[in-house]
Design a protein around this motif. Structure first.
Motif, PDB file in Angstrom:
ATOM      1  N   GLN A   6       9.771   7.019  -8.790  1.00  0.00           N
ATOM      2  CA  GLN A   6       8.931   5.916  -9.245  1.00  0.00           C
ATOM      3  C   GLN A   6       9.661   4.578  -9.077  1.00  0.00           C
ATOM      4  O   GLN A   6       9.069   3.593  -8.633  1.00  0.00           O
ATOM      5  CB  GLN A   6       8.561   6.099 -10.716  1.00  0.00           C
ATOM      6  CG  GLN A   6       7.434   7.074 -10.989  1.00  0.00           C
ATOM      7  CD  GLN A   6       7.059   7.073 -12.467  1.00  0.00           C
ATOM      8  OE1 GLN A   6       7.893   7.306 -13.327  1.00  0.00           O
ATOM      9  NE2 GLN A   6       5.804   6.813 -12.758  1.00  0.00           N
ATOM     10  N   GLY A   7      10.940   4.554  -9.436  1.00  0.00           N
ATOM     11  CA  GLY A   7      11.711   3.330  -9.296  1.00  0.00           C
ATOM     12  C   GLY A   7      11.852   2.892  -7.860  1.00  0.00           C
ATOM     13  O   GLY A   7      11.779   1.690  -7.548  1.00  0.00           O
ATOM     14  N   VAL A   8      12.036   3.860  -6.940  1.00  0.00           N
ATOM     15  CA  VAL A   8      12.145   3.535  -5.510  1.00  0.00           C
ATOM     16  C   VAL A   8      10.875   2.848  -5.021  1.00  0.00           C
ATOM     17  O   VAL A   8      10.920   1.794  -4.359  1.00  0.00           O
ATOM     18  CB  VAL A   8      12.419   4.804  -4.690  1.00  0.00           C
ATOM     19  CG1 VAL A   8      12.293   4.520  -3.196  1.00  0.00           C
ATOM     20  CG2 VAL A   8      13.817   5.350  -5.003  1.00  0.00           C
ATOM     21  N   PHE A   9       9.726   3.420  -5.336  1.00  0.00           N
ATOM     22  CA  PHE A   9       8.467   2.845  -4.853  1.00  0.00           C
ATOM     23  C   PHE A   9       8.090   1.574  -5.612  1.00  0.00           C
ATOM     24  O   PHE A   9       7.438   0.682  -5.062  1.00  0.00           O
ATOM     25  CB  PHE A   9       7.353   3.890  -4.919  1.00  0.00           C
ATOM     26  CG  PHE A   9       7.479   4.955  -3.861  1.00  0.00           C
ATOM     27  CD1 PHE A   9       7.210   4.663  -2.535  1.00  0.00           C
ATOM     28  CD2 PHE A   9       7.902   6.233  -4.188  1.00  0.00           C
ATOM     29  CE1 PHE A   9       7.342   5.629  -1.542  1.00  0.00           C
ATOM     30  CE2 PHE A   9       8.044   7.207  -3.206  1.00  0.00           C
ATOM     31  CZ  PHE A   9       7.756   6.908  -1.877  1.00  0.00           C
ATOM     32  N   ALA A  10       8.518   1.482  -6.873  1.00  0.00           N
ATOM     33  CA  ALA A  10       8.301   0.229  -7.608  1.00  0.00           C
ATOM     34  C   ALA A  10       9.095  -0.905  -6.973  1.00  0.00           C
ATOM     35  O   ALA A  10       8.658  -2.063  -6.963  1.00  0.00           O
ATOM     36  CB  ALA A  10       8.699   0.398  -9.073  1.00  0.00           C
ATOM     37  N   ALA A  11      10.283  -0.590  -6.422  1.00  0.00           N
ATOM     38  CA  ALA A  11      11.094  -1.601  -5.754  1.00  0.00           C
ATOM     39  C   ALA A  11      10.439  -2.096  -4.471  1.00  0.00           C
ATOM     40  O   ALA A  11      10.730  -3.208  -4.010  1.00  0.00           O
ATOM     41  CB  ALA A  11      12.481  -1.038  -5.442  1.00  0.00           C
ATOM     42  N   LEU A  12       9.570  -1.307  -3.874  1.00  0.00           N
ATOM     43  CA  LEU A  12       8.753  -1.770  -2.747  1.00  0.00           C
ATOM     44  C   LEU A  12       7.546  -2.555  -3.237  1.00  0.00           C
ATOM     45  O   LEU A  12       7.188  -3.602  -2.689  1.00  0.00           O
ATOM     46  CB  LEU A  12       8.268  -0.574  -1.918  1.00  0.00           C
ATOM     47  CG  LEU A  12       9.265   0.174  -1.045  1.00  0.00           C
ATOM     48  CD1 LEU A  12       8.569   1.348  -0.374  1.00  0.00           C
ATOM     49  CD2 LEU A  12       9.864  -0.741   0.015  1.00  0.00           C
TER      50      LEU A  12
ATOM     51  N   ALA B 176       2.199   9.330  -6.239  1.00  0.00           N
ATOM     52  CA  ALA B 176       2.713  10.679  -5.995  1.00  0.00           C
ATOM     53  C   ALA B 176       3.886  10.990  -6.931  1.00  0.00           C
ATOM     54  O   ALA B 176       3.967  12.089  -7.497  1.00  0.00           O
ATOM     55  CB  ALA B 176       3.153  10.810  -4.544  1.00  0.00           C
ATOM     56  N   ALA B 177       4.795  10.032  -7.110  1.00  0.00           N
ATOM     57  CA  ALA B 177       5.936  10.244  -7.997  1.00  0.00           C
ATOM     58  C   ALA B 177       5.475  10.419  -9.441  1.00  0.00           C
ATOM     59  O   ALA B 177       6.045  11.225 -10.191  1.00  0.00           O
ATOM     60  CB  ALA B 177       6.914   9.070  -7.884  1.00  0.00           C
ATOM     61  N   SER B 178       4.451   9.683  -9.851  1.00  0.00           N
ATOM     62  CA  SER B 178       3.918   9.807 -11.210  1.00  0.00           C
ATOM     63  C   SER B 178       3.305  11.183 -11.438  1.00  0.00           C
ATOM     64  O   SER B 178       3.486  11.792 -12.497  1.00  0.00           O
ATOM     65  CB  SER B 178       2.876   8.719 -11.467  1.00  0.00           C
ATOM     66  OG  SER B 178       3.446   7.429 -11.356  1.00  0.00           O
ATOM     67  N   ALA B 179       2.567  11.674 -10.439  1.00  0.00           N
ATOM     68  CA  ALA B 179       1.965  13.006 -10.547  1.00  0.00           C
ATOM     69  C   ALA B 179       3.048  14.069 -10.640  1.00  0.00           C
ATOM     70  O   ALA B 179       2.933  15.036 -11.416  1.00  0.00           O
ATOM     71  CB  ALA B 179       1.061  13.265  -9.351  1.00  0.00           C
TER      72      ALA B 179
ATOM     73  N   MET C 135       0.823  -1.215   0.000  1.00  0.00           N
ATOM     74  CA  MET C 135       0.000   0.000   0.000  1.00  0.00           C
ATOM     75  C   MET C 135       0.858   1.267   0.000  1.00  0.00           C
ATOM     76  O   MET C 135       0.544   2.245  -0.681  1.00  0.00           O
ATOM     77  CB  MET C 135      -0.960  -0.035   1.182  1.00  0.00           C
ATOM     78  CG  MET C 135      -1.993  -1.160   1.063  1.00  0.00           C
ATOM     79  SD  MET C 135      -2.947  -1.445   2.570  1.00  0.00           S
ATOM     80  CE  MET C 135      -3.923   0.042   2.625  1.00  0.00           C
ATOM     81  N   ILE C 136       1.964   1.238   0.748  1.00  0.00           N
ATOM     82  CA  ILE C 136       2.878   2.389   0.719  1.00  0.00           C
ATOM     83  C   ILE C 136       3.465   2.552  -0.683  1.00  0.00           C
ATOM     84  O   ILE C 136       3.592   3.664  -1.198  1.00  0.00           O
ATOM     85  CB  ILE C 136       4.001   2.207   1.762  1.00  0.00           C
ATOM     86  CG1 ILE C 136       3.425   2.319   3.180  1.00  0.00           C
ATOM     87  CG2 ILE C 136       5.110   3.235   1.550  1.00  0.00           C
ATOM     88  CD1 ILE C 136       4.425   2.013   4.268  1.00  0.00           C
ATOM     89  N   GLY C 137       3.832   1.414  -1.294  1.00  0.00           N
ATOM     90  CA  GLY C 137       4.359   1.466  -2.655  1.00  0.00           C
ATOM     91  C   GLY C 137       3.375   2.074  -3.637  1.00  0.00           C
ATOM     92  O   GLY C 137       3.757   2.869  -4.505  1.00  0.00           O
ATOM     93  N   LEU C 138       2.105   1.723  -3.506  1.00  0.00           N
ATOM     94  CA  LEU C 138       1.072   2.268  -4.393  1.00  0.00           C
ATOM     95  C   LEU C 138       0.953   3.784  -4.251  1.00  0.00           C
ATOM     96  O   LEU C 138       0.937   4.518  -5.256  1.00  0.00           O
ATOM     97  CB  LEU C 138      -0.276   1.612  -4.101  1.00  0.00           C
ATOM     98  CG  LEU C 138      -0.484   0.190  -4.620  1.00  0.00           C
ATOM     99  CD1 LEU C 138      -1.761  -0.396  -4.037  1.00  0.00           C
ATOM    100  CD2 LEU C 138      -0.553   0.186  -6.143  1.00  0.00           C
TER     101      LEU C 138
END
Length: 490
Positions: free
Chosen positions: A106-112, A85-88, A77-80
């Motif tokens: 985006q890459g950081v949160f995609a890694a989560l 937010a990074a996409s916006a 859920m944090i990754g989503l």
């Protein structure tokens, strides 16, 4: 979890995974428009892609262990939310630096997100029959997501604006977040869990160094001092990381994940498959837009046969046979069919060849890849203890991401050098320069595609010799002895 809830959970997990995979390619078609709008130089434009792959590939192992320690549902859920937010931020970029930073985030949160999604799927579907169906859908998403990203990128760029290639992630992520709140459960942390800080530093630094080195090879050349230094440092750091993992009390990557022969076979297969495939998507896009003169939208539509083939191979072939035949009986024929498809595609010329070569090649490629990818994904994550599911999922995603980075750099370098040599050798007074440039580019594309076919044949050889299980290994839903997880994100 009740039957209906499990299948709704699959929808949520698959939606999140589609967003992550799609984002690897959706920006490709939009890149020329973004470059013009934000006044990027030709040397800097690669960072729109590289910033994402660097952060994603370099932090996957760490993200997978965080999912195991903090709770897979919470991490998911944090990754989503972070990805949205990074996409916006990227969609609203006022300059190139802002866009590069957003892509890295985006890459950081995609890694989560990516390892948490796959480990949630692994621990949600433990019945062999249901697991086959669930991984069939997931395999189709992973395989077809790249092609679908090109389709979506073409549509959004041509009819809206390149920024929507990033904005589109926001509603997808929010829908998946709402679904996660409603249907996902479990995935808590373990009381004795600890984060392996030295392992996290060594593993992440090694992966970042390797991915960065391969990314820079495309623009600097393979003999460049920085490229060689980065690659050497990556190998050394990963070697030290492997040594440390055998001694760490709570390792970032448990040795049980990589000691299993079947799982190692799946990881290596995926590595070489993505080495061959990522560059081919770029070549096909260039061929259709620059040689055949297709618009971004028409290029995206031209990729639909791959998507159809992927879905068919994953859900109608692999999912039905996964628990009936040996895994390599699905992986090897699938890869051989895909290699045959590349042999057809590698024979295109400057004359239109979509119906005669590209279309049948794409259908074969999708069918073969869908069958092989779905089986490999299931094999890579089955029989893993629940507490290590995130680490196994991250290792699979790392193999895929690093393979894609290596393949893009390697095949593009081959194509560029072959193109230059061909143009030089055939240049002469009176020769039409534009026609020569097209012939040279297509020749470079053909040679690189033959190399990509070689990577798929090597993957088939590895799968044939390393993966030797008679049947898909049984899932370990509740291995013992393990402490019960503490639910922290219910």
């Amino acid at each position: 979890m009740a039957d209906n809830r499990r299948w709704w959970a699959l929808v949520v997990i698959a939606l999140a995974q589609l967003m992550v995979v799609l984002d690897m390619t959706i920006v490709n078609i939009a890149l020329p428009s973004a470059q013009s709008d934000l006044h990027m130089s030709d040397g800097n434009r690669q960072w729109v892609i590289t910033a994402y792959t660097l952060a994603f590939g370099g932090l996957l192992l760490l993200g997978g262990r965080i999912a195991d320690l903090a709770g897979r549902r919470l991490t998911f859920m944090i990754g989503l939310l972070g990805f949205a937010a990074a996409s916006a931020l990227g969609g609203a970029a006022a300059n190139s630096g802002m866009l590069f930073g957003a892509r890295a985030l985006q890459g950081v949160f995609a890694a989560l997100l990516a390892p948490a999604a796959l480990s949630l799927l692994t621990t949600t579907f433990t019945d062999p029959a249901e697991r086959g169906k669930a991984f069939g859908v997931f395999g189709a998403i992973v395989g077809a997501g790249a092609a679908f990203g090109l389709l979506a990128g073409g549509f959004l760029t041509q009819y809206l604006d390149w920024r929507w290639c990033l904005y589109v992630n926001v509603p997808i992520a929010l829908v998946a977040f709402a679904g996660a709140l409603a249907v996902l459960s479990g995935g808590g942390r373990y009381e004795d869990a600890r984060l392996d800080v030295p392992g996290a530093v060594l593993g992440s630094a090694g992966m970042l160094s390797l991915v960065y080195g391969f990314s820079e090879a495309e623009s600097r050349s393979w003999g460049d001092g920085l490229v060689l230094g980065l690659l050497a440092a990556g190998v050394v750091l990963l070697g030290v990381f492997g040594l440390w993992q055998t001694r760490a009390r709570v390792p970032l990557l448990p040795m049980s994940v990589v000691r299993d022969r079947q799982r190692v076979g799946a990881f290596l297969t995926i590595l070489f498959v993505t080495i061959g495939m990522f560059g081919v998507f770029l070549f096909l896009t260039y061929y259709m837009q620059r040689v055949l003169g297709y618009s971004p939208m028409k290029t995206g539509l031209a990729y639909l046969p791959i998507t159809v083939g992927m879905i068919t191979g994953s859900t109608q072939v692999a999912a039905r046979l996964l628990n009936r035949v040996p895994p390599r009986a699905l992986i090897v024929p699938g890869l051989l069919l895909a290699a045959g498809a590349l042999a057809i595609i590698a024979q295109v010329g400057v004359a239109p060849a979509y119906v005669s070569h590209i279309l049948p090649g794409m259908l074969m490629l999708g069918l073969g890849m869908g069958t092989a990818m779905m089986t490999s994904i299931s094999l890579a994550t089955v029989s893993v203890a629940p507490r290590d599911a995130g680490a196994a999922s991250a290792t699979f995603n790392t193999a895929q991401q690093v393979g894609g980075s290596i393949g893009t750099a390697l095949l593009n370098t081959i194509a560029a050098s072959v193109t230059t040599r061909y143009a030089t050798a055939h240049a002469a007074p009176g020769v039409d320069r534009r026609a020569l440039a097209s012939r040279a580019a297509v020749h470079g594309f053909n040679v690189a595609t033959w190399w990509a076919m070689g990577a798929l044949l090597l993957a088939a050889l590895i799968a044939g010799f390393v993966v030797n299980a008679d049947r898909m290994p049984a899932s370990q839903a509740r291995p013992a002895p393990l402490p019960e997880p503490v639910e922290t994100d219910a």
